[in-house]
Design an enzyme around this catalytic site. Structure first.
Site, PDB file in Angstrom:
ATOM      1  N   LYS A   1      47.166  67.235  60.949  1.00 58.56           N
ATOM      2  CA  LYS A   1      46.216  67.571  60.473  1.00 58.56           C
ATOM      3  C   LYS A   1      45.305  67.444  60.336  1.00 58.56           C
ATOM      4  O   LYS A   1      44.269  68.232  59.262  1.00 58.56           O
ATOM      5  CB  LYS A   1      46.679  65.985  59.212  1.00 58.56           C
ATOM      6  CG  LYS A   1      45.723  66.327  57.937  1.00 58.56           C
ATOM      7  CD  LYS A   1      46.778  64.488  57.670  1.00 58.56           C
ATOM      8  CE  LYS A   1      45.632  63.196  58.531  1.00 58.56           C
ATOM      9  NZ  LYS A   1      44.538  62.662  58.000  1.00 58.56           N
ATOM     10  N   ASN A   2      44.270  66.591  61.276  1.00 60.01           N
ATOM     11  CA  ASN A   2      42.913  66.204  61.204  1.00 60.01           C
ATOM     12  C   ASN A   2      42.198  67.076  62.001  1.00 60.01           C
ATOM     13  O   ASN A   2      41.037  67.067  61.919  1.00 60.01           O
ATOM     14  CB  ASN A   2      42.559  65.210  61.890  1.00 60.01           C
ATOM     15  CG  ASN A   2      43.683  63.787  61.327  1.00 60.01           C
ATOM     16  OD1 ASN A   2      43.460  64.307  59.923  1.00 60.01           O
ATOM     17  ND2 ASN A   2      43.478  62.624  61.374  1.00 60.01           N
TER      18      ASN A   2
ATOM     19  N   CYS B   1      39.293  53.680  49.572  1.00 59.62           N
ATOM     20  CA  CYS B   1      40.299  53.452  50.708  1.00 59.62           C
ATOM     21  C   CYS B   1      40.371  52.052  51.178  1.00 59.62           C
ATOM     22  O   CYS B   1      39.946  51.404  51.406  1.00 59.62           O
ATOM     23  CB  CYS B   1      39.606  54.583  51.478  1.00 59.62           C
ATOM     24  SG  CYS B   1      41.174  54.600  52.996  1.00 59.62           S
TER      25      CYS B   1
ATOM     26  N   ARG C   1      34.585  53.609  53.537  1.00 58.68           N
ATOM     27  CA  ARG C   1      33.977  54.708  53.779  1.00 58.68           C
ATOM     28  C   ARG C   1      33.041  55.524  53.377  1.00 58.68           C
ATOM     29  O   ARG C   1      33.666  56.509  52.944  1.00 58.68           O
ATOM     30  CB  ARG C   1      35.779  55.435  54.094  1.00 58.68           C
ATOM     31  CG  ARG C   1      36.944  54.777  54.355  1.00 58.68           C
ATOM     32  CD  ARG C   1      37.898  55.088  54.513  1.00 58.68           C
ATOM     33  NE  ARG C   1      37.805  56.134  55.782  1.00 58.68           N
ATOM     34  CZ  ARG C   1      39.198  57.313  55.992  1.00 58.68           C
ATOM     35  NH1 ARG C   1      39.754  57.576  55.155  1.00 58.68           N
ATOM     36  NH2 ARG C   1      38.801  58.551  56.520  1.00 58.68           N
ATOM     37  N   PRO C   2      31.432  55.137  54.064  1.00 63.57           N
ATOM     38  CA  PRO C   2      30.559  55.697  53.547  1.00 63.57           C
ATOM     39  C   PRO C   2      30.094  56.305  54.405  1.00 63.57           C
ATOM     40  O   PRO C   2      30.920  57.168  54.962  1.00 63.57           O
ATOM     41  CB  PRO C   2      30.170  54.500  54.550  1.00 63.57           C
ATOM     42  CG  PRO C   2      29.914  53.448  55.555  1.00 63.57           C
ATOM     43  CD  PRO C   2      31.538  53.572  55.024  1.00 63.57           C
TER      44      PRO C   2
ATOM     45  N   ASP D   1      44.329  55.511  64.445  1.00 62.45           N
ATOM     46  CA  ASP D   1      46.047  55.929  63.690  1.00 62.45           C
ATOM     47  C   ASP D   1      47.094  55.618  64.034  1.00 62.45           C
ATOM     48  O   ASP D   1      48.189  56.180  63.770  1.00 62.45           O
ATOM     49  CB  ASP D   1      45.905  57.334  63.449  1.00 62.45           C
ATOM     50  CG  ASP D   1      44.356  57.593  62.667  1.00 62.45           C
ATOM     51  OD1 ASP D   1      43.671  58.790  62.259  1.00 62.45           O
ATOM     52  OD2 ASP D   1      43.661  57.071  61.984  1.00 62.45           O
TER      53      ASP D   1
ATOM     54  N   ILE E   1      37.636  49.940  64.047  1.00 58.87           N
ATOM     55  CA  ILE E   1      37.586  51.113  63.080  1.00 58.87           C
ATOM     56  C   ILE E   1      36.984  50.403  61.734  1.00 58.87           C
ATOM     57  O   ILE E   1      36.105  51.167  61.095  1.00 58.87           O
ATOM     58  CB  ILE E   1      37.862  52.684  63.361  1.00 58.87           C
ATOM     59  CG1 ILE E   1      37.603  53.150  65.222  1.00 58.87           C
ATOM     60  CG2 ILE E   1      37.369  53.865  62.917  1.00 58.87           C
ATOM     61  CD1 ILE E   1      36.663  52.348  65.974  1.00 58.87           C
TER      62      ILE E   1
ATOM     63  N   ARG F   1      51.831  63.025  53.352  1.00 62.37           N
ATOM     64  CA  ARG F   1      50.092  63.494  53.420  1.00 62.37           C
ATOM     65  C   ARG F   1      50.343  63.935  54.860  1.00 62.37           C
ATOM     66  O   ARG F   1      49.081  64.850  55.448  1.00 62.37           O
ATOM     67  CB  ARG F   1      48.694  61.903  53.172  1.00 62.37           C
ATOM     68  CG  ARG F   1      48.864  61.977  51.552  1.00 62.37           C
ATOM     69  CD  ARG F   1      47.872  61.251  51.438  1.00 62.37           C
ATOM     70  NE  ARG F   1      46.836  61.483  52.588  1.00 62.37           N
ATOM     71  CZ  ARG F   1      46.446  60.766  52.958  1.00 62.37           C
ATOM     72  NH1 ARG F   1      46.654  59.319  52.795  1.00 62.37           N
ATOM     73  NH2 ARG F   1      45.167  61.399  53.288  1.00 62.37           N
TER      74      ARG F   1
HETATM   75  C1  EPZ Z   1      38.512  60.734  60.692  1.00 63.75           C
HETATM   76  O1  EPZ Z   1      37.944  60.062  59.645  1.00 63.75           O
HETATM   77  C2  EPZ Z   1      40.358  61.422  60.514  1.00 63.75           C
HETATM   78  N1  EPZ Z   1      40.334  61.376  58.895  1.00 63.75           N
HETATM   79  C3  EPZ Z   1      41.394  59.496  60.159  1.00 63.75           C
HETATM   80  O2  EPZ Z   1      42.314  59.386  60.034  1.00 63.75           O
HETATM   81  C4  EPZ Z   1      40.323  58.961  61.294  1.00 63.75           C
HETATM   82  O3  EPZ Z   1      41.210  57.411  61.180  1.00 63.75           O
HETATM   83  C5  EPZ Z   1      39.091  58.526  61.380  1.00 63.75           C
HETATM   84  O4  EPZ Z   1      38.721  59.848  61.723  1.00 63.75           O
HETATM   85  C6  EPZ Z   1      38.735  57.546  62.431  1.00 63.75           C
HETATM   86  O5  EPZ Z   1      39.264  58.633  64.162  1.00 63.75           O
HETATM   87  C7  EPZ Z   1      40.576  62.669  58.789  1.00 63.75           C
HETATM   88  O6  EPZ Z   1      39.912  63.716  60.212  1.00 63.75           O
HETATM   89  C8  EPZ Z   1      41.077  63.842  58.241  1.00 63.75           C
HETATM   90  P1  EPZ Z   1      34.784  58.429  60.265  1.00 63.75           P
HETATM   91  P2  EPZ Z   1      36.439  59.905  59.290  1.00 63.75           P
HETATM   92  O7  EPZ Z   1      33.723  58.943  59.547  1.00 63.75           O
HETATM   93  O8  EPZ Z   1      36.454  61.027  60.184  1.00 63.75           O
HETATM   94  C9  EPZ Z   1      32.354  54.329  59.604  1.00 63.75           C
HETATM   95  C10 EPZ Z   1      44.383  59.731  59.613  1.00 63.75           C
HETATM   96  O9  EPZ Z   1      45.392  58.383  59.229  1.00 63.75           O
HETATM   97  N2  EPZ Z   1      31.401  55.951  59.025  1.00 63.75           N
HETATM   98  O10 EPZ Z   1      34.862  58.151  62.152  1.00 63.75           O
HETATM   99  O11 EPZ Z   1      36.514  59.851  57.700  1.00 63.75           O
HETATM  100  C11 EPZ Z   1      33.902  54.814  58.978  1.00 63.75           C
HETATM  101  O12 EPZ Z   1      33.576  53.823  57.741  1.00 63.75           O
HETATM  102  C12 EPZ Z   1      42.765  58.965  58.998  1.00 63.75           C
HETATM  103  O13 EPZ Z   1      44.830  60.498  59.717  1.00 63.75           O
HETATM  104  C13 EPZ Z   1      29.794  55.088  58.694  1.00 63.75           C
HETATM  105  O14 EPZ Z   1      30.008  53.579  58.595  1.00 63.75           O
HETATM  106  O15 EPZ Z   1      36.377  58.670  59.896  1.00 63.75           O
HETATM  107  C14 EPZ Z   1      34.233  53.981  59.682  1.00 63.75           C
HETATM  108  O16 EPZ Z   1      34.150  52.276  60.164  1.00 63.75           O
HETATM  109  C15 EPZ Z   1      42.567  57.434  58.359  1.00 63.75           C
HETATM  110  N3  EPZ Z   1      29.459  56.254  57.109  1.00 63.75           N
HETATM  111  C16 EPZ Z   1      33.973  54.584  61.480  1.00 63.75           C
HETATM  112  O17 EPZ Z   1      32.428  55.177  60.863  1.00 63.75           O
HETATM  113  C17 EPZ Z   1      30.272  57.506  57.900  1.00 63.75           C
HETATM  114  O18 EPZ Z   1      28.802  58.589  57.503  1.00 63.75           O
HETATM  115  C18 EPZ Z   1      34.887  55.687  61.705  1.00 63.75           C
HETATM  116  O19 EPZ Z   1      34.599  56.883  60.627  1.00 63.75           O
HETATM  117  C19 EPZ Z   1      31.406  58.573  58.423  1.00 63.75           C
HETATM  118  C20 EPZ Z   1      32.114  57.299  59.052  1.00 63.75           C
END
Ligand code: EPZ
Length: 420
Positions: free
Chosen positions: A22-23, A115, A120-121, A306, A328, A398
């Site tokens: 999916k990701n 979320c 999730r900024p 995950d 995370i 999903r």
């Molecule tokens: C991806 O989300 C995945 N989703 C998530 O999978 C996964 O948990 C996550 O990466 C971490 O591995 C998809 O790929 C669609 P991040 P993403 O930006 O990219 C912080 C699932 O279950 N952050 O890597 O949205 C954030 O809050 C889902 O399949 C900022 O602070 O995650 C988090 O603590 C859930 N500012 C950390 O970084 C930003 O601008 C990692 O988030 C972006 C993120």
């Protein structure tokens, strides 16, 4: 609304084929917006998130056709504003921002909704796109981005929890059509980022270093259509591996990429689970005695957040204390109170869950709160004595393709039922 009714106590046995990731599929679908030519994507999982992304691409003007696990997208003529409600509903859709900016030099995308797993900024996404010359405002619930001229530059994407996966994807997809060279530092190294880069390069992009913290992108004038096969889903594979161990079973995961799963397989081995690679397949078998292990979720190649909830279920079955620390997403413990309904003994201390394992679980009605928590509750139901009813399984659909049918073929007593 549908629920899953599960009768526990049956060891899972047999073979299961792992679906596309999916990701990886979601950002790759977004990347098709970068060209007017047709793109063919194979091994696309049949998931509600994928259907959503298809509707979002259609709302932008693209032609989208699913034929089983093969998807054809042609974004010949597109507009920069997508369906507000559709985009707001699915966080992953934020990754249309980069390709729209790269192709049209303007984009309006609704801010992602809240979320349950934590704040999730998208500040890093916006910072990164700003470094390429985009002017970004938040107005009327939309992120509005304009970039008369996108130019390569140095972008640091490290945040408080490390790199950002979709932030890296967004900056990469804007930079492939920018003037000059972009250097992304502290980029996410996930296999899904590597898969996206492979697709972009198949379209004629020049991306080097994906999979490492430093990615170099040399902008090109335009991209062409391409064909690509999505990588198998390492989180689906981890979920089935943990379910096999939890149910005292033996399952062969076909198409699983063990080279994407080192942290999970290492922890399973440490816990006493037998893991064997046989050609392109992986066989997981419960050893004699499970041992408690401590886990800390980290960016790739560390232990994936995950798979945290699923691994917690295995530790509830393991005599002794194990400590699971979530680094995370700070509130990613929604499954704990539902596991307690089944009799698990888990205490939350700040970012850690202290699991006192070994107490048998017994079935009860429980509620799914998010995608991975729902997978954990299904595994718990497969183990618990008696019947378990897992409600709100739309969360599960999903991210897991026909999980109940796959489990049934492995011997599980599981039925999809309408909620009473
Ligand atoms: C991806 O989300 C995945 N989703 C998530 O999978 C996964 O948990 C996550 O990466 C971490 O591995 C998809 O790929 C669609 P991040 P993403 O930006 O990219 C912080 C699932 O279950 N952050 O890597 O949205 C954030 O809050 C889902 O399949 C900022 O602070 O995650 C988090 O603590 C859930 N500012 C950390 O970084 C930003 O601008 C990692 O988030 C972006 C993120």
């Amino acid at each position: 609304m549908e629920s899953l009714s599960i009768k526990g106590g049956v060891p899972l046995r047999g073979e299961v084929t792992i679906s596309g990731a999916k990701n990886a599929a979601l950002p790759i679908m977004a990347a098709t917006l970068l060209t007017a030519e047709p793109c063919v994507i194979r091994r696309v999982p049949n998931l509600s998130d994928v259907t959503f992304m298809g509707q979002i691409l259609t709302s932008l003007g693209a032609k989208v056709k699913f034929d089983g696990a093969t998807l054809t997208v042609q974004a010949a003529k597109i507009r920069g504003v997508g369906d507000y409600d559709l985009i707001r509903k699915m966080r992953g859709s934020i990754c249309i921002l980069g390709p729209l900016l790269g192709r049209l030099h303007r984009a309006s995308v609704s801010l992602p909704g809240g979320c349950v797993i934590g704040p999730r900024p998208i500040d890093l996404h916006l910072k990164g796109l700003g470094r390429l010359g985009a002017r970004i405002t938040i107005q009327g619930g939309y992120v509005r981005a304009r970039a008369p001229r996108l130019a390569g530059g140095e972008v640091f994407l490290g945040g408080r929890a490390g790199p950002t996966v979709l932030g890296t994807a967004n900056v990469m997809m804007a930079a492939v059509l920018a003037k000059g060279v972009t250097l992304i530092e502290s980029a996410a190294c996930e296999p899904e980022v590597v898969d996206l880069a492979a697709f972009l390069n198949a379209m004629g992009a020049r991306v080097v270093g994906a999979g490492s913290p430093t990615i170099t992108i040399t902008g090109v004038r335009e991209l062409h259509g391409a064909e690509h096969e999505v990588i198998p889903d390492r989180i689906e594979a981890a979920t089935f591996a943990i379910a096999a161990a939890a149910t005292h079973g033996e399952v062969t995961l076909r198409e699983a990429r063990s080279d994407h799963m080192h942290a999970v397989l290492d922890k399973l081995r440490e816990a006493g689970v037998a893991v064997e690679r046989r050609g392109p397949a992986l066989t997981v078998r419960r050893g004699n005695r499970l041992k408690p292990v401590d886990i800390t979720t980290l960016p790739y190649a560390g232990f994936p957040t995950d798979a945290q909830a699923q691994m917690m279920v295995l530790m509830t079955l393991t005599p002794g204390i194990s400590i699971i620390t979530e680094r995370i997403f700070e509130s990613r413990f929604m499954h704990v109170s539902e596991l307690a309904r089944l009799g698990a003994d888990i205490a939350i201390e700040g970012p850690s869950a202290i699991v006192k394992g070994g107490r048998p679980l017994s079935g009860a009605p429980i509620m799914a709160s998010d995608l991975r928590a729902s997978a954990a509750l299904v595994i718990a139901g497969l183990v618990a004595r008696g019947s378990t009813l897992v409600k709100r399984i739309y969360h599960l659909d999903r991210g897991y393709e026909k999980i109940d049918e796959k489990l049934k073929r492995l011997g599980a007593r599981i039925e999809r039922v309408e909620e009473p």
